[in-house]
Every structure is written in C-alpha cells, then in structure tokens.
Design a protein around this motif. Structure first.
Motif, PDB file in Angstrom:
ATOM      1  N   SER A 117       0.836  -1.202   0.000  1.00 39.41           N
ATOM      2  CA  SER A 117       0.000   0.000   0.000  1.00 39.41           C
ATOM      3  C   SER A 117       0.864   1.242   0.000  1.00 39.41           C
ATOM      4  N   ALA A 118       0.332   2.314  -0.567  1.00 35.70           N
ATOM      5  CA  ALA A 118       1.057   3.584  -0.570  1.00 35.70           C
ATOM      6  C   ALA A 118       1.308   4.067   0.857  1.00 35.70           C
ATOM      7  N   LEU A 119       0.482   3.611   1.774  1.00 36.93           N
ATOM      8  CA  LEU A 119       0.623   4.061   3.157  1.00 36.93           C
ATOM      9  C   LEU A 119       1.578   3.197   3.967  1.00 36.93           C
ATOM     10  N   PRO A 121       5.046   1.732   3.433  1.00 34.13           N
ATOM     11  CA  PRO A 121       6.248   1.460   2.666  1.00 34.13           C
ATOM     12  C   PRO A 121       7.017   0.273   3.263  1.00 34.13           C
ATOM     13  N   LEU A 141      13.468   4.967  13.657  1.00 31.87           N
ATOM     14  CA  LEU A 141      13.595   5.417  12.265  1.00 31.87           C
ATOM     15  C   LEU A 141      14.485   6.642  12.152  1.00 31.87           C
ATOM     16  N   PHE A 142      14.707   7.296  13.289  1.00 35.40           N
ATOM     17  CA  PHE A 142      15.466   8.535  13.263  1.00 35.40           C
ATOM     18  C   PHE A 142      16.664   8.390  14.187  1.00 35.40           C
TER      19      PHE A 142
ATOM     20  N   THR B 125       0.214  11.559   5.669  1.00 33.05           N
ATOM     21  CA  THR B 125      -0.490  10.766   4.651  1.00 33.05           C
ATOM     22  C   THR B 125      -1.072  11.698   3.581  1.00 33.05           C
ATOM     23  N   LYS B 154       8.809   8.365   3.171  1.00 36.07           N
ATOM     24  CA  LYS B 154       8.446   7.047   3.694  1.00 36.07           C
ATOM     25  C   LYS B 154       8.726   6.923   5.186  1.00 36.07           C
ATOM     26  N   HIS B 156       8.426   9.364   7.350  1.00 35.45           N
ATOM     27  CA  HIS B 156       7.342  10.065   8.040  1.00 35.45           C
ATOM     28  C   HIS B 156       6.099   9.170   8.082  1.00 35.45           C
ATOM     29  N   LEU B 157       5.844   8.501   6.955  1.00 34.21           N
ATOM     30  CA  LEU B 157       4.675   7.610   6.901  1.00 34.21           C
ATOM     31  C   LEU B 157       4.826   6.457   7.887  1.00 34.21           C
ATOM     32  N   GLN B 161       2.336   5.675  10.963  1.00 38.96           N
ATOM     33  CA  GLN B 161       1.700   4.352  10.949  1.00 38.96           C
ATOM     34  C   GLN B 161       1.971   3.591  12.250  1.00 38.96           C
ATOM     35  N   GLN B 222      -7.573   6.070   1.021  1.00 43.50           N
ATOM     36  CA  GLN B 222      -6.414   5.357   1.563  1.00 43.50           C
ATOM     37  C   GLN B 222      -6.515   5.170   3.079  1.00 43.50           C
TER      38      GLN B 222
END
Lengths: 166, 281
Positions: A117-119, A121, A141-142, B125, B154, B156-157, B161, B222
């Motif tokens: 999904s685009a949401l 990754p 992630l950071f 988003t 990505k 940030h997403l 999420q 979405q």
C-alpha cells in the motif's frame, strides 16, 4: 602547479570527507553530479546533489569543495542542483564497504517491489555491520543525523546505526 | 533560514522546461506558498517536542521530522522567491500573519501526545498524496523539488503508521486519547486540501495534474482500511463514487485566515528577524 584536468578534480573531491560521515568521501557518497573545467580561465563548476533536503552539512560540503579546489589553483563555483535527484543507491561499492567498516550498515537498495500500500512502505532489514546477521530490527527510524536510523541485532545483541535508504 | 549566496542560487533552470501554457505567476505563488507554509509551520510545531517528548526516540524522531520539514520549506520558498526576486528568508520571516497560506491544522497548539502523533499521521499521509500528484507537474522546478521531498516521506509515513497502531493497540486511556485526537483533527486535516486561489489556472497550465478535491478523495480512500482495521471512527459516507465527509472541513487557511493560535507562534518564529532582518549567522 599541476596540469589541470577534470580527472584531477575528481581525484581531489575523492579526498573530501562527508562532514557527517567522515569515513567516506563526497565521491563515495555519490553527491557530485558533474564537474566542468574551464582550464584556461582556471575556473571549475561543480554540481552537487543534496541528500536529505534539511541536511545542515550541505553548506559545509560546498565550502570544503571550494577550499580544496582552491588548493589546485581553481576558482570553483559549487552549485546545488536538483537536475537529478540523489538516492542512497548512488553510494559507491567502496563507500558501502567503508561505512560497514565504521559500524554503520550501508543502505539496502531502494525497493522497487510492488504490491504494498502507498501508506505502508517497505523497509528491508539491514545486515548487522558487527556480525553480518540479517536478524535485525529497526529500533528508531530517526538517529543522530537525518540520514541515519538506529537498529538492533538479535544475533550479536548489539545496537548499530544504519544509513537510511532513500 | 538560509545562508545561500544570491550569486549561486540553487534553483534548477526553469527556462529549459517551460511548459506550453506558462503558469499564471500569482496562482503559482499561491501554490508554492501553501506548500512551503504548511511545511514551515508544521516543522516548527513538531520542533516543540524537542527536549520534552515522552521517550528519547520520539524526541529524536520529532526533531528529525521538524528538520526534514524545514528543509522542504526552504526548497519550496526558494522556488517562490525566484518568482518575485526575493529571498527564502524574506518569505519565511518577513510576511504579515495574513500573508501565510498554510492550513490551520499546522498552527494548532501541539495538544497531548496522541494529538501530536495523530496530527503527524494525518498530515503526512495527506502530504504524500499531494506530493505524488505534484511529481507530474508541468512546472519543472516544482516537479524536481517534489521528487527530492518524496524520497524522505516514507520515514514520516512509517512513523505515523507505527503510532496509529501503537495507540490503537494500547490501553483504554491510549485509545480514548487517540479517538479524542481524531475528533479534534478531522475538520482541520480535511482542509489540507482546500483549493488554492487560482487552482483553475494551475490545472489549465498543468502545474497541478489533478484538482485538490480529487486528491482529498484519494486520501480518504487510503485511510479507510487502516482506520477500520483498528476500529477507529471513519467519519465519511460513500455517496455514489465519492466520499462525503460527515465533518465540515475548516477551510480558510489557504486564503490567509489565521486562527488565534497563529499569532503567538508567529511572534516566536519571527522574533529575531523583526529585530534585524539582515542578520548574518
């Protein structure tokens, strides 16, 4: 003064370290798009691609490039370009080895896998730079700079930094 | 915000890619300011968690998100500045409050942690949807800049999420705060897609590949799956092929309508610039 050539400029740039990852050079990092030499006028134009757009090292890179080329007797104009977009796939093989040797997992190739999904990754797990295991998890992630994340290896139970694929 | 020398401007050459119908400069400026102001003000809002986030990883995450957004804002302000022969700094710090074109979502007080992370989820988003569409812009400098911004999106997403799931799968209090955050956020978040002044001209010139109303629909579509999966309210009704919001979007931000929370934030952001606009760092 040595004979000027674009090759000589590239060799010089291969000695300019990345300000935030001094283990690798700007050429290893793949941020130099193009070098243009006007030998008679002793002028050079260097086109530099930004990594993360908010990276504070960009200005420092420009200054260091100009300073090093001044040592060759060149008046260098360093321009930031968006003509082509830098991705972490541009880091050279030697750059990737040097990162791993410094304990920073090199970025996985950017996934072209479809079906997600685009949401949501996809992030491939990094190979641990200490023991080589693929049994690793992303802890944060950071990290200390925009280009680095924090991961953890389940095999050797060590944390490590990872260059983020972008 | 920038120490670029004017003689080494960073804009890509626009002349090489001039589209057939050249874009209306006023409408283009409105679009660039809307995008840049969203990133600038949201970056500032996220930086408010620096030093006080609930855990160290989130302190770093919100600081990095802020740094990313400010980098995007700078790149976009430079495009807008090139149109009118001004500087990114003058646009970021030298405009009056009513000159800002951000959505009101980004200027709201940070609220509690649930509000901040769910705002980040909804903002990013939505931002991803519009950025992907803008990659097809006929205005090459914008398409190129957006291609650079999209790479970073990505992370940030993934961050948004992760917190969507973490709060939804958390305890009673986490779920209650998450639900309250969404209730407070929907009207503002929908307004991220408030059309900019001159949208018809931008569509005609291909600067916008799609109307923002269409992007709003795509974004809602979405969100359906993840929100339903976690049993969160999804305040939309399907009417024909369209999603109809049950919450009225709080439009006005793109026309310069600022909410009361903007002024204190503006005063802080511009405090140094107002003392000495030409200060060198």
């Amino acid at each position: 003064m040595t004979t000027l050539s674009e090759d000589a400029i590239w060799s010089t740039l291969a000695e300019v370290p990345d300000p935030e990852l001094p283990h690798i050079s700007l050429v290893d990092l793949g941020v130099i798009l193009r070098v243009e030499l006007d030998a008679p006028a002793r002028r050079a134009r260097v086109l530099l691609m930004p990594t993360f757009l908010g990276c504070p090292a960009l200005q420092l890179m420009r200054e260091q490039i100009a300073e090093r080329l001044a040592l060759l007797g060149l008046d260098a104009q360093v321009e930031v370009t968006m003509e082509q977009i830098w991705t972490s796939d541009r880091i050279s093989e030697s750059g990737r080895s040097k990162l791993a040797a410094a304990g920073i997992a090199p970025p996985a190739p950017n996934s072209t896998a479809s079906g997600h999904s685009a949401l949501i990754p996809l992030l491939e797990s990094a190979r641990c730079p200490h023991c080589g295991s693929r049994d690793t998890t992303m802890e944060s992630l950071f990290g200390p700079t925009l280009c680095r994340a924090i991961a953890h290896c389940r095999s050797c139970r060590q944390p490590f930094e990872q260059f983020k694929p972008i | 915000m920038t120490n670029e020398h004017p003689q080494t401007a960073t804009q890509p050459a626009a002349s090489a890619h001039t589209p057939a119908a050249s874009p209306n400069p006023a409408a283009l400026r409105e679009l660039l300011l809307a995008l840049a102001d969203d990133e600038f003000i949201f970056g500032f809002a996220n930086s408010e968690w620096t030093g006080i986030a609930p855990v160290l990883e989130e302190d770093i995450a919100f600081s990095s998100l802020a740094q990313d957004e400010l980098g995007h804002a700078r790149a976009l302000y430079e495009l807008a500045a090139a149109l009118s022969g001004t500087t990114a700094d003058a646009l970021a710090y030298g405009r009056p409050p009513e000159g800002f074109r951000c959505a009101q979502l980004v200027e709201r007080p940070r609220g509690d942690w649930a509000y901040s992370v769910m705002r980040q989820f909804l903002y990013d988003t939505a931002d991803a949807v519009r950025l992907h569409s803008l990659r097809a812009s006929s205005y090459a400098p914008l398409a190129q800049t957006v291609a650079g911004i999209v790479r970073e999106e990505k992370y940030h997403l993934l961050h948004g999420q992760t917190w969507l799931a973490r709060l939804a799968e958390g305890g009673t209090e986490a779920r209650a705060r998450q639900a309250a955050a969404f209730d407070a956020l929907w009207a503002d978040a929908l307004a991220l897609f408030e059309p900019v002044e001159g949208e018809d001209l931008l569509l005609a010139a291909g600067v916008l590949a799609e109307p923002w109303a269409a992007l709003q629909q795509r974004w809602i579509g979405q969100l359906e799956e993840p929100l339903r999966r976690y049993g969160l309210p999804f305040p939309f009704e399907e009417q024909g092929a369209l999603w109809h919001p049950l919450v009225a979007p709080a439009y006005g931000g793109r026309r310069g309508l600022r909410s009361p929370s903007f002024q204190p934030l503006y005063d802080t952001i511009t405090s140094v610039y107002r003392i000495d606009p030409g200060a060198q760092w």
